[in-house]
Design a protein around this motif. Structure first.
Motif, PDB file in Angstrom:
ATOM      1  N   LYS A  20      -9.589  -2.665   4.991  1.00 54.09           N
ATOM      2  CA  LYS A  20      -8.970  -1.258   4.971  1.00 54.09           C
ATOM      3  C   LYS A  20      -7.781  -1.000   4.001  1.00 54.09           C
ATOM      4  O   LYS A  20      -7.679  -0.046   3.421  1.00 54.09           O
ATOM      5  N   VAL A  39       0.789  -1.287   0.036  1.00 50.21           N
ATOM      6  CA  VAL A  39      -0.010   0.080   0.101  1.00 50.21           C
ATOM      7  C   VAL A  39       0.943   1.244   0.127  1.00 50.21           C
ATOM      8  O   VAL A  39       0.699   2.233  -0.733  1.00 50.21           O
ATOM      9  N   GLU A  40       1.987   1.125   0.796  1.00 44.25           N
ATOM     10  CA  GLU A  40       2.883   2.368   1.011  1.00 44.25           C
ATOM     11  C   GLU A  40       3.578   2.627  -0.439  1.00 44.25           C
ATOM     12  O   GLU A  40       3.751   3.963  -0.845  1.00 44.25           O
ATOM     13  N   ARG A  43      -7.054   1.326   0.568  1.00 46.96           N
ATOM     14  CA  ARG A  43      -6.145   2.519   0.381  1.00 46.96           C
ATOM     15  C   ARG A  43      -5.148   2.005  -0.998  1.00 46.96           C
ATOM     16  O   ARG A  43      -5.039   2.983  -1.780  1.00 46.96           O
ATOM     17  N   GLU A  96       0.907   4.048  -2.834  1.00 50.25           N
ATOM     18  CA  GLU A  96       0.743   5.534  -2.690  1.00 50.25           C
ATOM     19  C   GLU A  96       1.930   6.465  -3.092  1.00 50.25           C
ATOM     20  O   GLU A  96       1.472   7.531  -3.505  1.00 50.25           O
TER      21      GLU A  96
END
Length: 438
Positions: free
Chosen positions: A274, A230-231, A278, A234
């Motif tokens: 969750k 996810v990081e 993201r 992003e």
């Protein structure tokens, strides 16, 4: 008044009864009260003294002792009804019969005591039959219970190694309820079966606990991996676009991240959801921006599309190919101009390029056909086949002439059939050879 106790009349203030009335005896079929108050009962062994009556007249004494007999008879009848009616025959019935037999044997009562003892003997037999029947029924019940509990234990043991955690857990709980509904066996047998049952349930519970502990550990690892993905997503979505090729590179980066996401395993459901929100937001944001940029550029590619469509029409005029050399030269010029024009809108790219590929494929097919037609080796093989068939026909014509001359009709017929077949083959071979000379 207790049995065997001398009965006396109560004190009165009047005169004493006449001697003749006091001395009158009373007698019945099963006993009597003598004039002096002595009470006798008749048995098969003879008369037996059972008491002394002094509380009234001998007739009243006879009635009193007959009433005692009626009480014993009533008890016997009640016991009969219970034994015959409700299937009694336990230890309490045996004790009651023994108690009544003692009471009748030593009874201070006037009546057919032998008949009561006979009835008690029959009741004793009936009670024994009932006890035997109950014992047999109980044995069958215990055998059925043992069989059912063995089946329950066997099923539980077969489920101990199951990996169907939910359905097996539910089935084992249902087996506990089934066990409780089955009558108990003797303590040793019941305990042995229960210990096996409990061991099977415990083994499954330990395996299930270990499985979910391992699953939790795997989910923790998956959560860590997906947090990293996810990081990265992003971060990738936030990279600046400095040239058109950046869109393709970042898009490939997102495809790589998605492939790694699918291989990362599953985290706990709530955490997984969750993290996916993201990840998806970063991915969707990038592709939305890329599509907007491509749409903007597509607007400037419409002129290129019109030019390439004109080239497609020009290329299609080369079909069907009649002059291979001229068609190849013309197609090369179309291809060169095609590359110089540049990109077209995305939604038209596949269609217009497919049209040009159809022409390219037709020219390539014509070239392949021409090569096969002019292939020296193939032509030599065709010429050899024609010559071989011609020689074969000459041979069979000679055999036909000899057969006719000798009058051998069978050989003549065979030769004619062979000649006919080879002439058909020769015609086909000559047609194939003609393709190389046209």
């Amino acid at each position: 008044m207790s049995d065997g106790e001398q009965a006396t009349t109560p004190a009165t203030t009047g005169a004493a009864e006449p001697a003749s009335a006091a001395s009158t005896a009373a007698e019945g079929p099963w006993g009597r009260v003598a004039a002096d108050g002595t009470v006798y009962v008749r048995t098969a062994e003879g008369e037996r003294e059972i008491g002394n009556w002094a509380a009234g007249t001998p007739a009243e004494g006879l009635a009193f002792y007959q009433t005692r007999y009626d009480g014993l008879k009533t008890k016997v009848e009640l016991l009969e009804r219970r034994l015959r009616g409700d299937g009694g025959g336990g230890k309490d019935s045996a004790a009651t019969i023994t108690e009544l037999r003692g009471a009748v044997t030593d009874a201070h009562a006037i009546g057919d005591l032998a008949a009561l003892l006979t009835r008690l003997d029959k009741l004793d037999e009936l009670a024994e039959q009932r006890r035997s029947a109950r014992k047999e029924a109980r044995a069958k019940e215990l055998a059925a219970a043992a069989e059912r509990k063995e089946a329950i234990v066997s099923e539980a043991e077969s489920l101990a190694e199951s990996a169907q955690w939910k359905s097996t857990g539910e089935r084992l709980r249902a087996l506990v309820d089934e066990w409780k509904a089955v009558p108990r066996l003797d303590r040793k047998a019941d305990d042995e079966l229960w210990n096996r049952f409990a061991a099977a349930r415990s083994a499954f519970a330990k395996r299930r606990k270990a499985h979910f502990a391992e699953l939790d550990a795997e989910r923790d690892v998956a959560r860590t991996r997906k947090e990293e993905l996810v990081e990265q997503a992003e971060e990738l979505a936030g990279q600046p676009i400095t040239q058109p090729s950046d869109w393709a590179e970042i898009a490939q980066g997102f495809r790589d991240l998605m492939a790694r996401w699918k291989k990362a395993g599953h985290a706990q459901r709530e955490v997984e959801d969750k993290l996916w929100v993201r990840f998806k937001a970063a991915q969707d944001g990038f592709f939305a921006a890329r599509n907007a940029d491509l749409d903007k550029r597509d607007a400037g590619f419409k002129e290129n599309l019109a030019k390439k469509q004109e080239l497609v029409v020009e290329a299609q005029t080369l079909l069907p190919v009649t002059d291979l050399k001229a068609a190849k030269a013309a197609l090369r010029t179309v291809q060169e101009r095609w590359e110089e024009i540049g990109p077209v809108p995305r939604d038209a790219k596949g269609r217009v390029e497919g049209q040009l590929r159809d022409v390219e494929r037709a020219v390539a097919d014509a070239e392949q056909a021409e090569w096969q037609r002019t292939n020296p080796e193939a032509r030599a093989r065709a010429e050899a086949t024609v010559r071989q068939l011609e020689v074969s026909i000459e041979k069979f014509e000679s055999e036909l002439a000899k057969a006719k001359a000798s009058g051998n009709s069978r050989k003549a017929a065979d030769a004619e059939a062979a000649i006919s077949a080879r002439r058909e083959w020769l015609e086909q071979a000559q047609s194939a050879l003609a393709e190389f000379t046209r």
